[in-house]
Every structure is written in C-alpha cells, then in structure tokens.
Design a protein around this motif. Sequence first.
Motif, short mmCIF file in Angstrom:
data_model
loop_
_atom_site.label_atom_id
_atom_site.label_comp_id
_atom_site.label_asym_id
_atom_site.label_seq_id
_atom_site.Cartn_x
_atom_site.Cartn_y
_atom_site.Cartn_z
N SER A 220 33.15 25.76 19.25
CA SER A 220 34.06 26.90 19.16
C SER A 220 33.45 28.18 19.72
N SER A 221 32.13 28.24 19.83
CA SER A 221 31.49 29.44 20.39
C SER A 221 31.64 29.52 21.90
N VAL A 222 32.01 28.41 22.55
CA VAL A 222 32.19 28.39 24.01
C VAL A 222 33.58 28.92 24.33
N LYS A 223 33.66 29.93 25.17
CA LYS A 223 34.92 30.54 25.57
C LYS A 223 35.21 30.17 27.02
N LEU A 224 36.32 29.49 27.23
CA LEU A 224 36.72 29.11 28.58
C LEU A 224 37.45 30.26 29.26
N LEU A 225 37.22 30.39 30.57
CA LEU A 225 37.89 31.41 31.36
C LEU A 225 39.16 30.83 31.97
N PRO A 226 40.11 31.67 32.35
CA PRO A 226 41.33 31.16 32.99
C PRO A 226 41.02 30.43 34.29
N HIS A 227 41.95 29.56 34.69
CA HIS A 227 41.77 28.76 35.90
C HIS A 227 41.77 29.67 37.13
N ASN A 228 40.85 29.35 38.07
CA ASN A 228 40.72 30.13 39.29
C ASN A 228 40.52 29.18 40.45
N ALA A 229 41.33 29.36 41.52
CA ALA A 229 41.25 28.48 42.68
C ALA A 229 39.92 28.62 43.40
N GLU A 230 39.35 29.80 43.41
CA GLU A 230 38.06 30.00 44.07
C GLU A 230 36.96 29.21 43.37
N ASP A 231 37.02 29.13 42.03
CA ASP A 231 36.04 28.33 41.30
C ASP A 231 36.16 26.85 41.65
N ASP A 232 37.40 26.36 41.82
CA ASP A 232 37.59 24.96 42.22
C ASP A 232 36.98 24.69 43.59
N LEU A 233 37.15 25.62 44.51
CA LEU A 233 36.59 25.44 45.85
C LEU A 233 35.07 25.42 45.82
N LEU A 234 34.47 26.31 45.06
CA LEU A 234 33.02 26.32 44.96
C LEU A 234 32.49 25.07 44.27
N ALA A 235 33.21 24.57 43.26
CA ALA A 235 32.77 23.37 42.56
C ALA A 235 32.84 22.14 43.44
N SER A 236 33.89 22.05 44.28
CA SER A 236 34.02 20.90 45.18
C SER A 236 32.97 20.93 46.29
N ALA A 237 32.51 22.11 46.68
CA ALA A 237 31.51 22.21 47.74
C ALA A 237 30.10 22.01 47.22
N THR A 238 29.92 21.99 45.91
CA THR A 238 28.59 21.82 45.33
C THR A 238 28.24 20.35 45.23
N GLN A 239 27.07 19.95 45.70
CA GLN A 239 26.58 18.58 45.63
C GLN A 239 25.32 18.55 44.78
N PHE A 240 25.33 17.63 43.83
CA PHE A 240 24.20 17.48 42.93
C PHE A 240 23.36 16.30 43.36
N ASP A 241 22.12 16.53 43.78
CA ASP A 241 21.21 15.50 44.24
C ASP A 241 20.45 14.96 43.04
N THR A 242 21.00 13.91 42.42
CA THR A 242 20.41 13.37 41.19
C THR A 242 19.36 12.31 41.45
N ASP A 243 19.40 11.59 42.65
CA ASP A 243 18.47 10.48 42.90
C ASP A 243 17.43 10.86 43.95
N TRP A 244 17.08 12.13 44.03
CA TRP A 244 16.09 12.54 45.03
C TRP A 244 14.72 11.96 44.72
N ARG A 245 14.41 11.81 43.44
CA ARG A 245 13.10 11.26 43.10
C ARG A 245 13.01 9.78 43.50
N PHE A 246 14.11 9.04 43.33
CA PHE A 246 14.12 7.63 43.72
C PHE A 246 13.94 7.48 45.23
N ARG A 247 14.64 8.30 46.00
CA ARG A 247 14.52 8.20 47.45
C ARG A 247 13.12 8.61 47.92
N ARG A 248 12.54 9.60 47.25
CA ARG A 248 11.18 9.99 47.63
C ARG A 248 10.20 8.86 47.39
N ASN A 249 10.30 8.16 46.24
CA ASN A 249 9.41 7.06 45.94
C ASN A 249 9.63 5.89 46.90
#
Length: 276
Positions: A220-249
């Motif tokens: 309940s302490s988390v307050k959500l902000l109203p929906h914003n199209a710019e936030d959706d665009l930034l979220a879709s353009a963000t890539q999370f590299d989770t297996d970088w350690r596996f590829r390095r090994n």
Amino acid sequence: MSSLAAARADNFYYPPDWNPNTGTGETSKLGSKKAKNGSLGHRANKTSQGVLTIRFEMPFNVWCDGCNHLIAKGVRFNAEKRQHGSYFSTKIWSFVMRSPCCSTEIEVRTDPKSCDYIVVRGARRKVEEYEAEDAGTAVLTVGEGGDSAAANPFARLENGEIDRAKAMGERERLTAMRMDSDRKQRDDYVANKALRRRLRGVRKEAKALDSHRQRLGLHSSVKLLPHNAEDDLLASATQFDTDWRFRRNAEHSRWGLGSQEALRGGAAAGRKDEGI
C-alpha cells in the motif's frame, strides 16, 4: 439552621472569624495575607518598595549571558515590575526576572520612544536580519541627510510621480484581474459544479490506480502514477541483459578450447616429423 442553609436564605455567608473592619478573617494565615494585600495576595508583598510581581512574557528571542542558552519568544516568567523613570508623560517600566537555565537575573525595560523593549542586563537580544525582498516587504526610502522621504518635500514629490507612473503601468493588470474575479464569481453554482466534477474525476482515477496496484500485489505504500505513452515507449526500448555472465563464460571456454587444440596440433606435427 446551618451556615450553608443560612447562605442559601440571604445569599451571604460570613465565616466564624469574620471581621467587618478588614473584610475577612484574621485568625488564619491566608486570611491575614488577604487582609493585608487584598486580592493580589503574596504578589503584592513588596508594594511598599514599589514592586509588584506579575507574569511577564519575553517579547523576543534572547541569549542568556550566564550560560549562553537561548530563551525563546513567548516564555513566561514571574517578574518584579517597578517604575524606572518616565519618557515625557509615559512611564518606563522595568521587569526583573531570573532565567530558567542558570537563575541569572535578566532586566527588560520598556522603550516608549521606539515603542519597543530593551534588554538592560543578564541577556542580549538575538539579532535576526533579513532582506526586504526575501521577506516581501517594502523598503523605506531614506534621504541623504538621514531624513525620511515623508519629511523631504522634493523626495515626496519625486516619490509621488514614481507612484503615479507605477499605478498607470499596473492599471491594465489590475483591471484584468478584477474582470477575471468578477467572471469567476458571477455564477458560483456553475463554478462549484465544475470543481466538483473535476474532483470526482481525480478520485475515480486514484481509485483505479489503487485497484491496479492491488492486482499487481504491491504494498500500500507504493503509489502508482497515471498511464503515460512516453513511459511505454521508453520501457519497450529498454533491453535487460540478464545472461551476460553466461555468454562471457562461454566465450572464455571457447577461447580456451581453441588454444588447446592449436597446441595439440603442433605437438602432433612435431612427433610426425621425428618419425620421418
């Protein structure tokens, strides 16, 4: 008939030690004090010396000279009040009290000339300076000779011209503000209706965000902000590299295997040459 019943009968009650000459009893200690000092009681024990004990409230912040402790404005003391001269026909009063921190005697006097109080001894007034622009107050204009603009006819004339020019420049803005105020207050029902409609929309949006938060399982302490199209665009353009350690090994292992094969191939070629 009891004494209480007698008081009910004629609305007067006289104690057993009543003395009509002094107006109260003389046998009790409290009665003798009241008979001597009247309604003031022990506060008037030094009236023969011209001193009356009163409740005095500190008019400003002061520093105690005894222990350098800050005594805030509004702190109350039992002070001895006495007259200390006069300014024309106005009496100058002196208030002597003891500080609550180290029992240092502090004396404060009235200053009828400047309509203020002055600290005579035992403490010093805290100096609080500020800029007039930051405080939003007007700056008083002082002439070259130290006289104010009100006492100088030429300065008064110049200031009058400046004020008139400023009033002409602000007339349009004041007129616009007055018209806007009249327009808003012309129909208060419509304005109140629009305000309530906007508040209903705000409450509805806040309720929808809270429901979405509950569906996501957030606290309940988390307050959500109203929906914003710019936030959706930034979220879709963000890539999370989770297996970088596996590829390095993997790349490191592949490089190690390649180097081992190169060494193994060189050793085999050497043995073949020796056999020949």
